[in-house]
Design a protein around this motif. Sequence first.
Motif, mmCIF file in Angstrom:
data_model
loop_
_atom_site.group_PDB
_atom_site.id
_atom_site.type_symbol
_atom_site.label_atom_id
_atom_site.label_comp_id
_atom_site.label_asym_id
_atom_site.label_seq_id
_atom_site.Cartn_x
_atom_site.Cartn_y
_atom_site.Cartn_z
ATOM 1 N N SER A 168 0.940 -10.771 58.452
ATOM 2 C CA SER A 168 -0.285 -11.257 58.376
ATOM 3 C C SER A 168 -1.322 -9.932 58.629
ATOM 4 C CB SER A 168 -0.610 -12.398 59.406
ATOM 5 O OG SER A 168 -0.220 -13.564 59.106
ATOM 6 N N VAL A 169 -2.318 -9.989 58.002
ATOM 7 C CA VAL A 169 -3.409 -8.578 57.900
ATOM 8 C C VAL A 169 -4.564 -9.063 57.717
ATOM 9 C CG1 VAL A 169 -3.900 -6.361 57.144
ATOM 10 C CG2 VAL A 169 -1.311 -6.971 57.180
ATOM 11 N N GLY A 170 -5.520 -8.799 58.514
ATOM 12 C CA GLY A 170 -6.970 -9.234 58.218
ATOM 13 C C GLY A 170 -7.746 -8.786 59.468
ATOM 14 N N TYR A 171 -9.070 -9.228 59.251
ATOM 15 C CA TYR A 171 -10.052 -9.029 60.269
ATOM 16 C C TYR A 171 -10.706 -10.418 60.508
ATOM 17 C CZ TYR A 171 -14.209 -7.146 62.672
ATOM 18 O OH TYR A 171 -15.419 -7.227 63.505
ATOM 19 N N GLY A 172 -10.862 -10.549 61.894
ATOM 20 C CA GLY A 172 -11.482 -12.058 62.754
ATOM 21 C C GLY A 172 -10.610 -13.210 62.164
ATOM 22 N N THR A 173 -11.397 -14.151 61.685
ATOM 23 C CA THR A 173 -10.713 -15.564 61.200
ATOM 24 C C THR A 173 -9.834 -15.210 59.946
ATOM 25 O OG1 THR A 173 -12.536 -16.528 62.273
ATOM 26 C CG2 THR A 173 -11.172 -17.973 60.435
ATOM 27 N N TRP A 174 -10.234 -14.496 58.918
ATOM 28 C CA TRP A 174 -9.712 -14.188 57.646
ATOM 29 C C TRP A 174 -8.646 -13.246 57.479
ATOM 30 C CZ3 TRP A 174 -11.443 -17.686 53.750
ATOM 31 C CH2 TRP A 174 -12.405 -18.333 53.975
ATOM 32 N N ASN A 175 -7.473 -13.952 57.098
ATOM 33 C CA ASN A 175 -6.274 -12.852 57.075
ATOM 34 C C ASN A 175 -5.242 -13.181 56.065
ATOM 35 O OD1 ASN A 175 -6.270 -11.759 60.090
ATOM 36 N ND2 ASN A 175 -6.886 -13.783 60.305
ATOM 37 N N LEU A 176 -4.766 -12.172 55.286
ATOM 38 C CA LEU A 176 -4.036 -12.238 54.223
ATOM 39 C C LEU A 176 -2.617 -12.589 54.857
ATOM 40 C CD1 LEU A 176 -5.391 -9.615 51.711
ATOM 41 C CD2 LEU A 176 -5.527 -12.016 51.489
ATOM 42 N N HIS A 177 -2.003 -13.639 54.115
ATOM 43 C CA HIS A 177 -0.460 -13.818 54.652
ATOM 44 C C HIS A 177 0.560 -13.914 53.783
ATOM 45 C CE1 HIS A 177 2.500 -15.792 57.187
ATOM 46 N NE2 HIS A 177 2.584 -16.483 56.543
ATOM 47 N N LEU A 178 1.827 -13.409 54.055
ATOM 48 C CA LEU A 178 2.831 -13.227 53.245
ATOM 49 C C LEU A 178 4.194 -13.747 53.726
ATOM 50 C CD1 LEU A 178 4.338 -12.231 50.377
ATOM 51 C CD2 LEU A 178 4.547 -10.107 51.571
ATOM 52 N N TYR A 179 4.966 -14.534 52.931
ATOM 53 C CA TYR A 179 6.397 -14.971 53.809
ATOM 54 C C TYR A 179 7.318 -14.687 52.445
ATOM 55 C CZ TYR A 179 10.240 -18.017 54.733
ATOM 56 O OH TYR A 179 11.316 -18.382 55.039
ATOM 57 N N TYR A 180 8.400 -13.971 52.819
ATOM 58 C CA TYR A 180 9.287 -13.618 51.847
ATOM 59 C C TYR A 180 10.812 -14.279 52.501
ATOM 60 C CZ TYR A 180 12.286 -11.489 48.473
ATOM 61 O OH TYR A 180 13.235 -11.053 47.577
ATOM 62 N N ALA A 181 11.244 -15.297 51.785
ATOM 63 C CA ALA A 181 12.492 -15.730 52.244
ATOM 64 C C ALA A 181 13.773 -15.105 51.914
ATOM 65 C CB ALA A 181 12.666 -17.434 51.631
ATOM 66 N N LEU A 182 14.668 -14.911 53.039
ATOM 67 C CA LEU A 182 15.726 -13.922 53.078
ATOM 68 C C LEU A 182 17.249 -14.919 52.476
ATOM 69 C CD1 LEU A 182 15.342 -11.739 56.387
ATOM 70 C CD2 LEU A 182 14.679 -11.266 53.937
ATOM 71 N N ASN A 183 16.847 -16.079 52.567
ATOM 72 C CA ASN A 183 18.104 -16.919 52.027
ATOM 73 C C ASN A 183 17.453 -17.853 51.095
ATOM 74 O OD1 ASN A 183 16.696 -18.754 53.874
ATOM 75 N ND2 ASN A 183 18.418 -19.826 54.142
ATOM 76 N N PRO A 184 18.451 -18.573 50.142
ATOM 77 C CA PRO A 184 18.199 -19.335 49.105
ATOM 78 C C PRO A 184 17.577 -20.575 49.546
ATOM 79 C CG PRO A 184 20.232 -18.270 48.756
ATOM 80 C CD PRO A 184 19.951 -17.935 50.151
ATOM 81 N N ILE A 185 16.820 -21.321 48.884
ATOM 82 C CA ILE A 185 16.378 -22.673 49.117
ATOM 83 C C ILE A 185 17.531 -23.667 48.865
ATOM 84 C CG2 ILE A 185 14.875 -24.552 48.236
ATOM 85 C CD1 ILE A 185 12.915 -22.450 47.423
ATOM 86 N N PHE A 186 18.736 -23.306 48.243
ATOM 87 C CA PHE A 186 19.730 -24.499 47.881
ATOM 88 C C PHE A 186 20.836 -23.775 48.666
ATOM 89 C CE2 PHE A 186 16.605 -25.297 44.693
ATOM 90 C CZ PHE A 186 16.388 -26.630 44.696
ATOM 91 N N SER A 187 21.763 -24.721 49.028
ATOM 92 C CA SER A 187 23.083 -24.191 49.574
ATOM 93 C C SER A 187 23.826 -23.787 48.652
ATOM 94 C CB SER A 187 23.706 -25.470 50.117
ATOM 95 O OG SER A 187 24.097 -26.486 49.284
ATOM 96 N N SER A 188 25.111 -23.076 48.792
ATOM 97 C CA SER A 188 25.964 -22.412 47.972
ATOM 98 C C SER A 188 26.515 -23.412 47.109
ATOM 99 C CB SER A 188 26.973 -21.524 48.595
ATOM 100 O OG SER A 188 27.613 -22.255 49.615
ATOM 101 N N ASP A 189 26.722 -24.687 47.601
ATOM 102 C CA ASP A 189 27.402 -25.830 46.896
ATOM 103 C C ASP A 189 26.414 -26.471 45.794
ATOM 104 O OD1 ASP A 189 29.645 -25.383 48.694
ATOM 105 O OD2 ASP A 189 28.786 -26.812 50.029
ATOM 106 N N THR A 190 25.320 -26.000 45.644
ATOM 107 C CA THR A 190 24.408 -26.480 44.813
ATOM 108 C C THR A 190 24.440 -25.611 43.514
ATOM 109 O OG1 THR A 190 22.925 -27.478 46.330
ATOM 110 C CG2 THR A 190 22.066 -27.356 44.314
ATOM 111 N N LYS A 191 24.840 -26.129 42.355
ATOM 112 C CA LYS A 191 25.183 -25.616 41.248
ATOM 113 C C LYS A 191 24.583 -26.064 39.862
ATOM 114 C CE LYS A 191 29.121 -23.359 43.158
ATOM 115 N NZ LYS A 191 30.668 -23.113 43.135
ATOM 116 N N ILE A 192 24.252 -25.369 39.018
ATOM 117 C CA ILE A 192 24.103 -25.940 37.442
ATOM 118 C C ILE A 192 24.813 -25.144 36.457
ATOM 119 C CG2 ILE A 192 22.475 -25.886 35.717
ATOM 120 C CD1 ILE A 192 20.050 -25.424 37.693
ATOM 121 N N ASN A 193 25.915 -26.060 36.089
ATOM 122 C CA ASN A 193 26.839 -25.538 34.979
ATOM 123 C C ASN A 193 27.914 -24.343 35.758
ATOM 124 O OD1 ASN A 193 25.757 -27.094 32.879
ATOM 125 N ND2 ASN A 193 24.395 -25.298 32.465
#
Length: 230
Positions: free
Chosen positions: A187-212
């Motif tokens: 989070s970077v900014g001044y006062g009330t307004w701040n730009l925010h970034l989140y970057y996930a380090l793990n997948p949303i789905f488990s390793s057992d979830t597959k397509i084909n």
Amino acid sequence: MKNLFFIVLFILGFQCVFSQEVQNKAVDSLYKEDHFYIGITYNLLGSIPNDLKQSGFSSGFHLGYIKDMPINQNRNVSIGIGIGYSANSFNQNLLVNKDNSRNFEYSILTDSDTYSKNKFSMHLVELPIEFRWRTSTVANYDFWRIYTGFKLGYVLASTTKHVGDLGAFKYNNVSGFNDFQYGLTLSVGYGTWNLHLYYALNPIFSSDTKINGNKIDINAIKVGLMFYIL
């Protein structure tokens, strides 16, 4: 968008009233920057295969409280630990349906004309941990800040929804999601307004979830605004 506009107005109004109250208080040499936070993000999917695509607007709403623990004499460098809640939706062409055995199965919708809505949503309780640097002083409550850290989330509920040629159906508490989601924050900014970034380090789905037979290794990326309220 109308609701989002009123949320922002409420945040700004609350911040102005609270700042006036703070200025009337006695100066505290042991001040801290404890914060309630409210965030609004645009959600993206990372590491997606070629045939998986996002569509429409995917949003996130985040709120919580962070306890500030200064670690230097000037009290402008600190560690923050908190608790929060996050609601996120992702509009895309990954279909989640049930087979004849009532088990969840995943597939790609290749023709966007065959559906009008297809999304999954997650509700999480989160533990943010931040390393915080700011230009604040005892009497200055409008300042530059750089807060970077790590956020761990536990999925309380997951939902998928589809409206199209296959019908209209919605599933709650879908199996296949990773119970724990974690990633890096900035989070970077001044006062009330701040730009925010989140970057996930793990997948949303488990390793057992597959397509084909292939794992779904997509992860969450969130970009937006974060509002801090003392």
